[in-house]
Design an enzyme around this catalytic site. Structure first.
Site, PDB file in Angstrom:
ATOM      1  N   SER A 256       9.988 -31.297  44.257  1.00  0.00           N
ATOM      2  CA  SER A 256      10.149 -32.677  43.824  1.00  0.00           C
ATOM      3  C   SER A 256       8.793 -33.390  43.940  1.00  0.00           C
ATOM      4  O   SER A 256       7.806 -32.911  43.387  1.00  0.00           O
ATOM      5  CB  SER A 256      11.255 -33.350  44.651  1.00  0.00           C
TER       6      SER A 256
ATOM      7  N   ASP B 126      19.608 -29.461  37.215  1.00  0.00           N
ATOM      8  CA  ASP B 126      18.793 -30.602  37.653  1.00  0.00           C
ATOM      9  C   ASP B 126      18.729 -31.640  36.538  1.00  0.00           C
ATOM     10  O   ASP B 126      18.268 -31.361  35.433  1.00  0.00           O
ATOM     11  CB  ASP B 126      17.385 -30.107  37.991  1.00  0.00           C
TER      12      ASP B 126
ATOM     13  N   HIS C 296      19.482 -31.260  41.379  1.00  0.00           N
ATOM     14  CA  HIS C 296      18.124 -31.269  41.931  1.00  0.00           C
ATOM     15  C   HIS C 296      18.079 -30.765  43.374  1.00  0.00           C
ATOM     16  O   HIS C 296      17.154 -30.037  43.756  1.00  0.00           O
ATOM     17  CB  HIS C 296      17.578 -32.693  41.847  1.00  0.00           C
TER      18      HIS C 296
END
Length: 395
Positions: free
Chosen positions: A160, A328, A358
């Site tokens: 991320s 995601d 995610h």
């Protein structure tokens, strides 16, 4: 690594890294970064054949190859806590073989300098804290490594926002990195991501307790705005089908959202779930840091001032493997596929199959562990090849 700067395993240390000058030319005076270190003795360690790639155990911690982990937006440096299945003795990132480091990001609120930290005048930085880019965060981390005597990163891993830092590290300081693994991230923020993230910022800025970012000495906290931001963000971290299967249209126990009038205290089960996620974040995170770090995600673009996104990726000299999650919705899989097609030294891609979206890189331990094992095995081969080439050149 200089052993003088090595904390006990699982512990942290905060060091001054000097002034940090942002891309935009603003100076953060006498910045500090807090970092954690993880290392274990191999004595009595069980054989873990599935994840056996790595240097032989036995080296003292400061002599071991370094794995640098980059945490996500509201994460922290305690990687063995939030990635407990991945980091530890005889785990995929094996702390009997590697020295694992993870620093709290510049701009955060977990011990590194951020908006809540004291300005040289003694007051909180507040609204005076500059806007940051991902590159500014990497600059600070580079200064940290220089301070503690680290010159080479064996394996650089992040997901991320941490994945964005991995990409920028690889472009800014390729000579330091043996191999890199960005997870669930893109080469730049998409318009959709900027829209989602800026909406979260707006909720915080609209909270009357925000006071233009200078709330630290007011006795007030923009908890409502931060909570609303978290509700939006958390939905993007999960999979749409997973959320629907868990909650559907069920009311929260003891509540009735089907009454004759709208009542905020009569909620659907999913509303209660999001309220709880908001409460947990408000209890542990600073709204000012949330704004600064989220704004940095909006600014993320590896192609800026490098001839465009694909040209920048193509110039990357660091052997890089990529991981994505098939469901995601924040960083869709096609963004990792784009990385795989354009990285200058691409060494493989793994796809995590999960309904959880995610957060799959945190939840799907078996698949994530397999991907890490593959990556670290590749990193070992690369390191051995580099050492062999250097030996031949010296001969």
């Amino acid at each position: 690594m200089n052993p003088e700067f090595l904390p006990a395993s699982g512990a942290s240390r905060t060091v001054s890294i000097g002034d940090v000058v942002t891309e935009a030319g603003v100076t953060i005076f006498d910045a500090e970064l807090r970092y954690f270190a993880f290392y274990d003795s191999p004595d009595g360690a069980a054989d873990y054949a599935e994840f056996s790639a790595g240097p032989e155990p036995g080296l003292s911690p400061e002599e071991r190859p370094i794995v640098l982990i980059e945490h996500a937006l509201t994460g922290d440096g305690n990687a063995a806590d939030w990635w407990a299945d991945m980091v530890g003795p005889n785990k995929p990132i094996d702390t009997t073989r590697y020295l694992v480091l993870c620093a709290n990001v510049l701009g955060g609120c977990q011990g590194s300098t951020g908006p809540s930290s004291p300005h040289p005048d003694g007051q909180a930085w507040g609204s005076r804290f500059p806007g940051l880019s991902i590159r500014d965060m990497v600059t600070a981390e580079r200064q940290l490594l220089e301070r503690v005597g680290v010159t080479k990163i064996h394996a650089l891993i992040g997901a991320s926002m941490g994945g964005a830092r991995v990409l920028e590290w690889s472009l800014m300081h390729p000579e330091m990195i043996n191999a890199a693994l960005p997870i669930a991230v893109s080469a730049r923020a998409s318009a959709w991501q900027i829209g989602l993230q800026s909406s979260q910022i707006r909720f915080i800025e609209a909270d009357p307790a925000w006071h233009g970012g200078d709330y630290y000495d007011t006795g007030e906290v923009p908890s409502h705005g931060l909570g609303q931001a978290r509700r939006i963000a958390h939905l993007t971290y999960r999979g749409e089908l997973e959320v629907d299967e868990r909650f559907g249209v069920d009311p929260q126990n003891g509540e009735n959202p089907y009454g004759p009038y709208r009542d905020p205290h009569q909620r659907f089960a999913v509303e209660s779930y999001l309220d709880r996620q908001a409460e947990k974040l408000v209890a542990r995170f600073d709204a000012g840091s949330y704004v600064v770090l989220t704004d940095a995600l909006n600014r993320h673009d590896v192609g800026r001032s490098r001839g465009g996104m694909n040209a920048a990726l193509g110039s990357c000299e660091v052997p890089t493997m990529v991981v994505g999650v098939d469901t995601d919705i924040l960083y869709p899989l096609h963004q990792q596929e784009h990385l795989s097609r354009n990285l200058g030294d691409f060494i493989g891609m793994s796809k995590i199959t999960s309904p959880t979206g995610h957060d799959g890189f945190l939840i799907e331990s078996r698949q994530m562990g397999q991907a890490l094992a593959k990556f670290l095995a590749k990193a070992e081969i690369i390191a051995e090849g580099t050492e062999g080439a250097e030996g031949t050149a010296r001969a």
